[in-house]
Design a protein around this motif. Structure first.
Motif, short mmCIF file in Angstrom:
data_model
loop_
_atom_site.label_atom_id
_atom_site.label_comp_id
_atom_site.label_asym_id
_atom_site.label_seq_id
_atom_site.Cartn_x
_atom_site.Cartn_y
_atom_site.Cartn_z
N ASP A 1 -11.09 12.81 1.21
CA ASP A 1 -10.09 11.52 1.88
C ASP A 1 -8.86 12.21 1.10
O ASP A 1 -9.12 12.41 -0.07
CB ASP A 1 -10.50 10.64 1.95
CG ASP A 1 -10.08 9.68 2.33
OD1 ASP A 1 -8.72 9.60 2.76
OD2 ASP A 1 -10.62 8.59 2.58
N ASP B 1 -2.11 9.10 4.65
CA ASP B 1 -4.03 9.13 4.30
C ASP B 1 -4.70 9.98 5.83
O ASP B 1 -4.25 9.53 7.32
CB ASP B 1 -4.20 7.84 4.73
CG ASP B 1 -5.44 7.44 4.31
OD1 ASP B 1 -6.12 8.07 3.33
OD2 ASP B 1 -5.86 6.15 3.95
N GLU C 1 -10.67 11.08 9.52
CA GLU C 1 -8.91 9.44 9.57
C GLU C 1 -8.09 10.52 9.97
O GLU C 1 -7.06 11.90 9.41
CB GLU C 1 -9.42 9.33 8.26
CG GLU C 1 -8.05 8.41 7.87
CD GLU C 1 -8.19 7.57 6.42
OE1 GLU C 1 -8.70 8.32 5.15
OE2 GLU C 1 -7.01 6.48 6.14
MG MG Z 1 -8.27 7.77 3.24
#
Ligand code: MG
Ligand code: MG
Length: 276
Positions: A94, A105, A233
């Motif tokens: 991540d 992100d 994500e």
């Molecule tokens: Mg993230």
């Protein structure tokens, strides 16, 4: 308080997200059994700094690294270590950046070497669930529609455990903004989404139970039954007709396709559900 973004602000967030994905694509090109979390972290930080940006997670609430590296039973928030990855590891990476005052992100789970079909299926379902959630990020729908889409697909259809304790989020000048974007929920419930809302959608899905706990390092979230977990994500802007995916995993997927030690994670319905 929900901050809606202007078109200009959305383009700045896109630039941040594309840099995140550039760092993750670099990770996808070098990750393999034998390399360490610290090594991929150092290289990802260099990609970000070379671009004149700042790692988004480093120093955030005291987090010490550029990447969250969460292996096998690690769900999210893992600290990169000096331990070498092994054949058969699944590694969630991540990454966040701060550029032009806006955060980006995105996350991807890498499957190294020989992986059981059972675990590969968990990764494919979780990656597919991300796009099923994104399909619901449309003006007039509610946050619960996203959660329902992810939960229904992962839990009802595939019998996996969807993590409850950690959720997606609004993003902009802050890494985490309102609203929370759970990966579970009821259709038609939760805050109504309007064009200009930018959210990070991030299913965290466990092979076994949905339960999680904090590891001894005070950061890593691990599954309570120690079975593997997957995490993908994207940051997306809610659109009138469809979501605009501001992050882009294409570069990561290309890097993996050229890295013989990492398995590709094709979507289950392939292009049909890939909203662009
Ligand atoms: Mg993230
Ligand atoms: Mg996030």
């Amino acid at each position: 308080m929900i901050y809606y973004k202007t078109e200009e602000e959305i383009e700045l967030i896109r630039e941040s997200c594309l840099l995140v994905c550039k760092a993750l694509a670099h990770v996808g090109s070098i990750i393999r059994p034998g390399i360490t979390g610290e090594q991929i972290d150092k290289e990802a930080e260099q990609v970000i700094r070379d671009y004149g940006a700042v790692p988004g997670f480093k120093g955030y609430r005291g987090f010490p690294a550029t990447l969250c590296v969460s292996k096998n039973e690690g769900v999210v928030h893992g600290i990169p270590t000096k331990t070498e990855f092994k054949d058969g590891d699944v590694v969630s990476v991540d990454c966040g950046v701060l550029l032009n005052e806006f955060y980006g992100d995105s996350a991807f789970t890498f499957a190294l070497g020989e992986i059981t079909p059972e675990v590969m299926q968990l990764l494919r379902v979780t990656n597919t669930a991300l796009y099923k959630g994104i399909e619901k990020a449309v003006d007039g729908k509610r946050v619960g529609d996203i959660g329902f889409a992810v939960q229904d697909y992962c839990e009802r259809k595939h019998k996996y455990g969807v993590v409850r304790e950690l959720v997606g989020h609004g993003i902009g000048k802050n890494l985490h903004e309102a609203p929370e974007v759970p990966n579970y929920g009821k259709k038609g419930r939760g805050p109504k989404m309007r064009e200009g809302l930018v959210i990070a959608i991030e299913p965290m899905v466990n092979l076994g139970t949905k339960g999680v706990k904090q590891a001894d390092d005070g950061w890593t979230i691990v599954t309570s039954d120690a079975k593997p977990s997957a995490h993908y994500e994207h940051t997306v802007a809610v659109g009138k007709q469809k979501a605009d995916i501001l992050s882009d995993h294409t570069g990561i997927e290309n890097a993996i396709a050229n890295n013989p030690e990492v398995n590709e994670v094709p979507l289950i319905l392939s292009e049909s559900i890939r909203v662009r």
